[in-house]
Design a protein around this motif. Sequence first.
Motif, mmCIF file in Angstrom:
data_model
loop_
_atom_site.group_PDB
_atom_site.id
_atom_site.type_symbol
_atom_site.label_atom_id
_atom_site.label_comp_id
_atom_site.label_asym_id
_atom_site.label_seq_id
_atom_site.Cartn_x
_atom_site.Cartn_y
_atom_site.Cartn_z
ATOM 1 N N ALA A 12 19.674 -5.522 -21.001
ATOM 2 C CA ALA A 12 20.701 -6.520 -20.761
ATOM 3 C C ALA A 12 20.176 -7.595 -19.813
ATOM 4 C CB ALA A 12 21.935 -5.852 -20.166
ATOM 5 N N SER A 13 20.645 -8.815 -20.012
ATOM 6 C CA SER A 13 20.213 -9.919 -19.159
ATOM 7 C C SER A 13 21.403 -10.810 -18.851
ATOM 8 C CB SER A 13 19.124 -10.738 -19.854
ATOM 9 O OG SER A 13 18.803 -11.884 -19.080
ATOM 10 N N LEU A 14 21.437 -11.333 -17.642
ATOM 11 C CA LEU A 14 22.482 -12.278 -17.262
ATOM 12 C C LEU A 14 22.086 -13.709 -17.600
ATOM 13 C CD1 LEU A 14 23.512 -10.805 -13.793
ATOM 14 C CD2 LEU A 14 24.639 -10.491 -15.989
ATOM 15 N N GLN A 15 20.858 -13.896 -18.045
ATOM 16 C CA GLN A 15 20.356 -15.232 -18.359
ATOM 17 C C GLN A 15 20.496 -15.519 -19.845
ATOM 18 O OE1 GLN A 15 16.477 -15.989 -16.790
ATOM 19 N NE2 GLN A 15 16.223 -17.940 -17.819
ATOM 20 N N ALA A 16 20.933 -16.725 -20.177
ATOM 21 C CA ALA A 16 21.039 -17.143 -21.564
ATOM 22 C C ALA A 16 19.641 -17.369 -22.140
ATOM 23 C CB ALA A 16 21.875 -18.415 -21.663
ATOM 24 N N GLU A 17 19.554 -17.341 -23.468
ATOM 25 C CA GLU A 17 18.264 -17.557 -24.119
ATOM 26 C C GLU A 17 17.766 -18.984 -23.909
ATOM 27 O OE1 GLU A 17 16.246 -15.358 -25.549
ATOM 28 O OE2 GLU A 17 17.666 -13.839 -24.856
ATOM 29 N N SER A 18 18.674 -19.908 -23.765
ATOM 30 C CA SER A 18 18.307 -21.304 -23.520
ATOM 31 C C SER A 18 19.367 -21.908 -22.596
ATOM 32 C CB SER A 18 18.228 -22.078 -24.835
ATOM 33 O OG SER A 18 19.498 -22.119 -25.464
#
Length: 214
Positions: A12-18
């Motif tokens: 899981a990541s809190l950062q968007a892909e772009s």
Amino acid sequence: MADDSNLVLKPASLQAESPPIVLASRSSARRAMLESAGIRAAYRAADVDEHAIRTTCRAQGLDADRTALELAGAKAQAMTVSPGTLVIGADQILTCNGTWFDKPTDRAQARTHLRQLRGQSHTLHTAVVMMRDGCTVWQHVARPMLHMRAFSDTFVERYLQLEGDAILSCVGCYRLEGPGIHLFSRIEGEHSAIVGLPLLPLLGALRAQGSVVQ
């Protein structure tokens, strides 16, 4: 029954892909802060003449806040990136009793700076600028205040021997993440802003730009 033994779970990541993020700095401390917050970014040194920018700003009568912003913006502007990329530039200026301090050029100057700062309180004007497609979309200046204790000359010499040339890249001649913490009796302000990147305001700006999940 489905065989999911080969299923690979994506962390899981809190950062968007772009959009992608570029930090216009090779600072290991700034990189460590972003990475510890789970932010993926490219890290590049900015080719700017900091001394010339600082000299011009002072000649124009700009204060430390504005000058730090000009330096941070120049670093971000110097990056060549793909359209839509968020570019972050950061810089710091130290002021003490009306005097501006730059990074020391050698250990002799570091010794002089430490003797001038000991027993005094000083402010770090830590600026960060975020740009996209050549336009500033956000900027911020944090002003942590640090109180140096009245350490002895013996301490200064041992400290300089211990830290060596590592402090020549640090305004104020200290790394709080290292032995530099011994220089202080009291510190006011966000630790990340002292190290060189006001992280809480920056994360808020990244959320506003859609780079981090709200």
